[in-house]
Design a protein around this motif. Structure first.
Motif, PDB file in Angstrom:
ATOM      1  N   HIS A 173     -19.665  -6.292 -50.349  1.00  0.00           N
ATOM      2  CA  HIS A 173     -20.561  -6.289 -49.198  1.00  0.00           C
ATOM      3  C   HIS A 173     -21.649  -5.229 -49.396  1.00  0.00           C
ATOM      4  N   ARG A 174     -22.749  -5.368 -48.670  1.00  0.00           N
ATOM      5  CA  ARG A 174     -23.852  -4.427 -48.789  1.00  0.00           C
ATOM      6  C   ARG A 174     -23.509  -3.104 -48.101  1.00  0.00           C
ATOM      7  N   GLU A 175     -24.196  -2.054 -48.531  1.00  0.00           N
ATOM      8  CA  GLU A 175     -23.990  -0.756 -47.920  1.00  0.00           C
ATOM      9  C   GLU A 175     -24.369  -0.813 -46.439  1.00  0.00           C
ATOM     10  N   TYR A 176     -23.600  -0.141 -45.608  1.00  0.00           N
ATOM     11  CA  TYR A 176     -23.756  -0.099 -44.147  1.00  0.00           C
ATOM     12  C   TYR A 176     -23.476  -1.444 -43.487  1.00  0.00           C
ATOM     13  N   ASP A 177     -22.824  -2.350 -44.221  1.00  0.00           N
ATOM     14  CA  ASP A 177     -22.475  -3.654 -43.655  1.00  0.00           C
ATOM     15  C   ASP A 177     -21.029  -3.992 -44.002  1.00  0.00           C
ATOM     16  N   HIS A 178     -20.156  -3.012 -43.826  1.00  0.00           N
ATOM     17  CA  HIS A 178     -18.733  -3.212 -44.084  1.00  0.00           C
ATOM     18  C   HIS A 178     -18.205  -4.317 -43.165  1.00  0.00           C
ATOM     19  N   PRO A 179     -17.343  -5.186 -43.669  1.00  0.00           N
ATOM     20  CA  PRO A 179     -16.878  -6.310 -42.831  1.00  0.00           C
ATOM     21  C   PRO A 179     -16.144  -5.884 -41.570  1.00  0.00           C
ATOM     22  N   VAL A 180     -15.595  -4.675 -41.528  1.00  0.00           N
ATOM     23  CA  VAL A 180     -14.928  -4.173 -40.321  1.00  0.00           C
ATOM     24  C   VAL A 180     -15.829  -3.219 -39.551  1.00  0.00           C
ATOM     25  N   VAL A 181     -16.564  -2.374 -40.272  1.00  0.00           N
ATOM     26  CA  VAL A 181     -17.350  -1.304 -39.651  1.00  0.00           C
ATOM     27  C   VAL A 181     -18.833  -1.603 -39.843  1.00  0.00           C
ATOM     28  N   ARG A 182     -19.411  -2.307 -38.880  1.00  0.00           N
ATOM     29  CA  ARG A 182     -20.828  -2.691 -38.965  1.00  0.00           C
ATOM     30  C   ARG A 182     -21.411  -2.725 -37.557  1.00  0.00           C
ATOM     31  N   ALA A 183     -22.737  -2.724 -37.501  1.00  0.00           N
ATOM     32  CA  ALA A 183     -23.426  -2.821 -36.214  1.00  0.00           C
ATOM     33  C   ALA A 183     -23.246  -4.215 -35.626  1.00  0.00           C
ATOM     34  N   ALA A 184     -23.328  -4.305 -34.290  1.00  0.00           N
ATOM     35  CA  ALA A 184     -23.192  -5.577 -33.582  1.00  0.00           C
ATOM     36  C   ALA A 184     -24.285  -5.684 -32.526  1.00  0.00           C
ATOM     37  N   PRO A 185     -24.642  -6.893 -32.097  1.00  0.00           N
ATOM     38  CA  PRO A 185     -25.714  -7.057 -31.109  1.00  0.00           C
ATOM     39  C   PRO A 185     -25.496  -6.222 -29.859  1.00  0.00           C
ATOM     40  N   GLY A 186     -26.593  -5.590 -29.407  1.00  0.00           N
ATOM     41  CA  GLY A 186     -26.574  -4.808 -28.191  1.00  0.00           C
ATOM     42  C   GLY A 186     -26.151  -3.367 -28.359  1.00  0.00           C
ATOM     43  N   GLU A 187     -25.838  -2.937 -29.569  1.00  0.00           N
ATOM     44  CA  GLU A 187     -25.328  -1.592 -29.769  1.00  0.00           C
ATOM     45  C   GLU A 187     -26.455  -0.574 -29.946  1.00  0.00           C
ATOM     46  N   VAL A 188     -26.074   0.698 -29.863  1.00  0.00           N
ATOM     47  CA  VAL A 188     -26.970   1.818 -30.128  1.00  0.00           C
ATOM     48  C   VAL A 188     -26.482   2.501 -31.396  1.00  0.00           C
ATOM     49  N   VAL A 189     -27.353   2.560 -32.391  1.00  0.00           N
ATOM     50  CA  VAL A 189     -27.029   3.138 -33.692  1.00  0.00           C
ATOM     51  C   VAL A 189     -27.853   4.395 -33.900  1.00  0.00           C
ATOM     52  N   ILE A 190     -27.219   5.467 -34.372  1.00  0.00           N
ATOM     53  CA  ILE A 190     -27.940   6.654 -34.825  1.00  0.00           C
ATOM     54  C   ILE A 190     -27.946   6.619 -36.340  1.00  0.00           C
ATOM     55  N   ASP A 191     -29.132   6.501 -36.912  1.00  0.00           N
ATOM     56  CA  ASP A 191     -29.327   6.396 -38.354  1.00  0.00           C
ATOM     57  C   ASP A 191     -29.874   7.732 -38.846  1.00  0.00           C
ATOM     58  N   ALA A 192     -28.989   8.635 -39.272  1.00  0.00           N
ATOM     59  CA  ALA A 192     -29.390   9.961 -39.741  1.00  0.00           C
ATOM     60  C   ALA A 192     -29.608   9.915 -41.244  1.00  0.00           C
ATOM     61  N   GLY A 193     -30.847  10.203 -41.649  1.00  0.00           N
ATOM     62  CA  GLY A 193     -31.256  10.003 -43.023  1.00  0.00           C
ATOM     63  C   GLY A 193     -31.840   8.617 -43.185  1.00  0.00           C
ATOM     64  N   ALA A 194     -32.755   8.281 -42.272  1.00  0.00           N
ATOM     65  CA  ALA A 194     -33.264   6.903 -42.196  1.00  0.00           C
ATOM     66  C   ALA A 194     -34.256   6.562 -43.289  1.00  0.00           C
ATOM     67  N   TYR A 195     -34.822   7.584 -43.948  1.00  0.00           N
ATOM     68  CA  TYR A 195     -35.854   7.383 -44.970  1.00  0.00           C
ATOM     69  C   TYR A 195     -36.985   6.552 -44.356  1.00  0.00           C
ATOM     70  N   ASP A 196     -37.400   5.481 -45.003  1.00  0.00           N
ATOM     71  CA  ASP A 196     -38.549   4.723 -44.501  1.00  0.00           C
ATOM     72  C   ASP A 196     -38.132   3.492 -43.703  1.00  0.00           C
ATOM     73  N   GLY A 197     -36.856   3.411 -43.342  1.00  0.00           N
ATOM     74  CA  GLY A 197     -36.418   2.316 -42.491  1.00  0.00           C
ATOM     75  C   GLY A 197     -35.618   1.234 -43.169  1.00  0.00           C
ATOM     76  N   ASP A 198     -35.228   1.446 -44.442  1.00  0.00           N
ATOM     77  CA  ASP A 198     -34.476   0.397 -45.123  1.00  0.00           C
ATOM     78  C   ASP A 198     -33.122   0.148 -44.462  1.00  0.00           C
ATOM     79  N   SER A 199     -32.407   1.220 -44.110  1.00  0.00           N
ATOM     80  CA  SER A 199     -31.119   1.043 -43.431  1.00  0.00           C
ATOM     81  C   SER A 199     -31.315   0.596 -41.986  1.00  0.00           C
ATOM     82  N   ALA A 200     -32.354   1.097 -41.311  1.00  0.00           N
ATOM     83  CA  ALA A 200     -32.632   0.671 -39.932  1.00  0.00           C
ATOM     84  C   ALA A 200     -32.889  -0.835 -39.871  1.00  0.00           C
ATOM     85  N   ARG A 201     -33.565  -1.352 -40.876  1.00  0.00           N
ATOM     86  CA  ARG A 201     -33.817  -2.797 -40.917  1.00  0.00           C
ATOM     87  C   ARG A 201     -32.509  -3.570 -41.031  1.00  0.00           C
ATOM     88  N   ARG A 202     -31.568  -3.049 -41.806  1.00  0.00           N
ATOM     89  CA  ARG A 202     -30.276  -3.728 -41.928  1.00  0.00           C
ATOM     90  C   ARG A 202     -29.527  -3.716 -40.601  1.00  0.00           C
TER      91      ARG A 202
END
Length: 372
Positions: A173-202
């Protein structure tokens, strides 16, 4: 699991990874082969396989850059083609993370055209250091929630003992998209070390655009790029994650910029707790920490948020050698009621993450306690 049984299990997983070592050994591995990797290296890979009396049945262009359907009279398949396991994959050319971030199983088990022993290890081979901290490594291993995590963790230890990245087990699986531990619709995510938004886009993609990503980035130049990204729910914050509010020296180095003494840039840092309060966030569902070695300080500044909101966690554990056991052990000993997973997302020692899931988010059980 007791200490003796833990040690025995760890040794068994290490031995399993030994048998799966991915350095190419033509005398052992017989074809047919599929060649992936860089098209510029395909010819050399083809000739190497032919010289050993084996055959290449085709090529896979992982980045969809090869415009022709044939190469050296063999088919070229775009993308990540799901060939059955009896077909062996050979990676041609120097590997990069983008090829292995979410690699399909055949590619994750590939052989390397380029020997990886010592390659880009940056001094990570240190058997004496690992042996000195064997108890910490065993403690983390014993608390991992599934076989995949235990196999991955053992492969990381073995790779660092040998100085050979070919041992590392790459996650499907892709980084930050673990099949158990991943973002879901409607959630609030804190992305520390966001760089230019590559992880935020995921995160935004996984939330189907129905959520909020509070993206922390201290580098002033990179932050301007982050602000220009059109990502649903993006809330950029020009600050680094730290234990308290301060102005510190920062060494700008693209995606690897970090807090250092004598850095050429001065940047704001702040505690996640303070940012949550200033933004009046009623919920925090996931925290991702990839802050180039400042993860421990960032956790110091997130204690109230962890206790109150019980977020899912995605924490980098590779920036410092001790992070491999100190960060997981700290979280495992202070957070009750979490299941812990480890995954590795690249062809060398970087991009290893600890994933934590509060059990009540999966089962609806009552909240466990933070022992901080």
């Amino acid at each position: 699991m007791g200490e003796a049984s833990t040690e025995g299990a760890l040794e068994r997983w290490v031995e399993a990874r030994r048998r799966l070592r991915r350095a190419w050994d033509p005398s052992r591995d017989r074809g047919p082969w599929i060649v992936a990797g860089r098209p510029s290296a395909w010819s050399a890979a083809l000739e190497a396989v032919r010289a050993e009396g084996d055959r290449v049945i085709g090529f896979v262009d992982l980045l969809w850059q090869h415009r022709r359907p044939l190469f050296r009279r063999r088919p070229v398949w775009p993308g990540r083609w799901p060939f059955p396991s009896p077909v062996r994959w050979l990676f041609a050319g120097t590997p990069r993370k983008r090829f292995f971030d979410g690699a399909p199983p055949p590619l994750a088990r590939c052989r390397w055209q380029v020997p990886l022993a010592g390659w880009r290890q940056r001094g990570r081979r240190d058997p004496a250091y690992l042996e000195a901290h064997a108890d910490g490594l065993r403690a983390v291993f014993a608390r991992l929630a599934d076989d995949a995590s235990r196999a991955t963790y053992a492969s990381l230890i073995r790779g660092r003992l040998e100085g050979d990245a070919g041992y590392f087990a790459v996650a499907p699986h892709r980084e930050y998209d673990h099949p158990v531990v991943r973002a879901a619709p409607g959630e609030v995510v804190i992305d520390a070390g966001a760089y230019d938004g590559d992880s935020a886009r995921r995160f935004a993609w996984r939330m189907r655009g129905l959520g909020t990503v509070v993206a922390l980035e201290p580098d002033p130049v990179i932050f301007q790029r982050l602000q220009r990204r059109r990502i649903p729910g993006l809330r950029p914050v020009r600050a680094g994650a730290w234990s308290h509010r301060e102005v510190l020296s920062f060494a700008a180095a693209g995606s690897s910029g970090r807090i250092v003494d004598g850095g050429e840039v001065r940047v704001d840092v702040d505690a996640i707790d303070a940012i949550v309060e200033a933004r009046r966030l009623r919920r925090v569902d996931l925290i991702k920490l990839d802050v180039e070695g400042a993860e421990a300080r960032a956790l110091d500044g997130a204690a109230r948020t962890l206790a109150r909101h019980r977020p899912k966690l995605q924490v980098s554990i590779y920036h410092r050698p001790r992070d491999l056991f100190e960060l997981p052990r700290r979280l495992m000993e202070t957070l009750d009621g979490y299941d812990w997973y480890v995954a590795h997302h690249g062809p060398w020692h970087t991009e290893t993450d600890l994933y934590g899931m509060p059990r009540e988010r999966r089962s609806g059980a009552g909240r466990a306690r933070w022992r901080g």
